[in-house]
Enzyme design. Structure first.
Site, PDB file in Angstrom:
ATOM      1  N   SER A 164      -0.712 -10.799  -2.122  1.00 49.15           N
ATOM      2  CA  SER A 164       0.004 -10.213  -2.240  1.00 49.15           C
ATOM      3  C   SER A 164       0.730  -9.557  -0.628  1.00 49.15           C
ATOM      4  CB  SER A 164      -0.830  -8.146  -2.296  1.00 49.15           C
ATOM      5  OG  SER A 164       0.140  -7.915  -2.916  1.00 49.15           O
ATOM      6  N   ASP A 167       0.330  -9.160  -9.421  1.00 51.74           N
ATOM      7  CA  ASP A 167      -0.452  -8.986  -8.093  1.00 51.74           C
ATOM      8  C   ASP A 167      -1.348 -10.054  -7.817  1.00 51.74           C
ATOM      9  OD1 ASP A 167      -1.640  -8.464  -5.466  1.00 51.74           O
ATOM     10  OD2 ASP A 167      -0.157  -6.430  -5.473  1.00 51.74           O
TER      11      ASP A 167
END
Length: 344
Positions: A45, A158
């Protein structure tokens, strides 16, 4: 015959945490000042974004840019939309795409891996080749907030869903000593870094007690006026279907829920959480649980844990305190890092 000790291959792992990821900048700066330079970089991320920028030699540019962010700038960059996610993020990606200028992962100054998650299966995906921007964009695609990315025939989201602090990826890149930065250590504790963030104190859970039966319902010696089963601790009467058969047990009401007198209301001063606040807090909980689980099975050699409890995932405008906390966390752990590397 003398044997020279082999230099240890250092892996730097940068965890996910949205705006808290600016702490990675301070952590990298502190490592550099101590003369410690990683050989490989892995990130999830926001950790993938900072890691890619660092591997590309653009950390000075990033630190200068984040230092100028204001709340108004952040709102404009995170363009609102309702297709695949609340936030498009196109403006942010375009900004970094311009900086990377079509760079591929193989062209970076050091080996780099971004971690994403396959949406359909939950499989952890390591992105180690192809375009840098595509890898970073997939790794930061927080479900519900940013749109998923189509990559090699699958939808990617993610990497924090599967591996928030990807120590395993660094091990796979032959890192002998893994230094990992976990941004989720105390985010549920509500600490503030000194900025103007309103935090709602978390109260202890309230134990719900069933309302006492009315005085007129007290049983007499003849057994008249017995307390209904829903209030005396016994099971309430089973609900029946139209065919006369009872519903499954898990659909039956509990003793407390069958009483109309049992009501729990928030205090008058409490505010109903906004949609984004609820999403953000839910992401925090998820990140903490998954991080603890993965690090228990795949521990780093040195774990850096900045205190970022008072910083929300959208506080991108608060780079200064985050960077300072990342630097302080590394400085605190320097003795352990030096010991691992045999520098003492």
């Amino acid at each position: 015959m003398m044997h020279r000790q082999r230099t240890r291959r250092i892996g730097l792992v940068l965890g996910g945490g949205a705006a808290r990821g600016w702490a990675h900048i301070g952590a990298i700066r502190a490592l550099e000042e101590a003369g410690i330079k990683p050989d490989v970089v892995c990130g999830t991320s926001i950790g993938a974004l900072v890691g890619a920028v660092y591997a590309n030699g653009d950390l000075d540019w990033l630190e200068e840019w984040v230092g100028k962010l204001t709340w108004q700038t952040v709102v404009r960059l995170l363009d609102l939309r309702f297709s695949g996610g609340l936030l498009g993020g196109r403006k942010v990606i375009d900004l970094f795409a311009h900086q990377f200028n079509g760079c591929a992962i193989d062209d970076l100054g050091m080996p780099f891996t971004a971690v994403a998650t396959e949406l359909d299966t939950g499989r952890e995906v390591w992105l180690r080749d192809g375009g840098v921007v595509d890898a970073v964009r997939a790794s930061i695609a927080i479900p519900g907030l940013f749109t998923p990315i189509w990559h090699d025939g699958v939808w990617l989201v993610d990497g924090g869903l599967s591996n928030p602090v990807p120590v395993s990826a660094a091990r796979a890149m032959r890192a002998d000593c893994v230094i990992a930065v976990d941004l989720n250590h105390d985010i549920l504790n509500g600490r503030d870094l000194g900025g103007a963030i309103d935090t709602v104190p978390r109260e202890a859970p309230v134990e719900v007690q069933p309302a006492p039966p009315a005085a007129s319902a007290a049983p007499d010696v003849q057994g008249a006026g017995a307390v209904p089963s829903s209030l005396d601790g016994t099971e309430p009467p089973a609900l029946l279907r139209r065919n006369g058969k009872p519903f499954p047990r898990w659909l039956q009401p509990s003793a407390a829920s069958s009483s109309e007198d049992v009501r729990v209301a928030p205090p008058p001063s409490a505010r109903v959480p906004s949609m984004l606040s609820s999403i953000a807090q839910s992401i925090d909980i998820m990140q903490v649980r998954i991080t603890r689980s993965r690090l228990a099975g795949e521990p780093a050699d040195v774990l850096i844990q900045p205190r970022l409890g008072g910083m929300g995932i959208f506080d991108f405008h608060r780079a200064a305190p985050a960077i300072a906390e990342g630097r302080a966390a590394v400085q605190y752990m320097l003795p352990a890092i030096r010991a691992q590397l045999g520098l003492d």
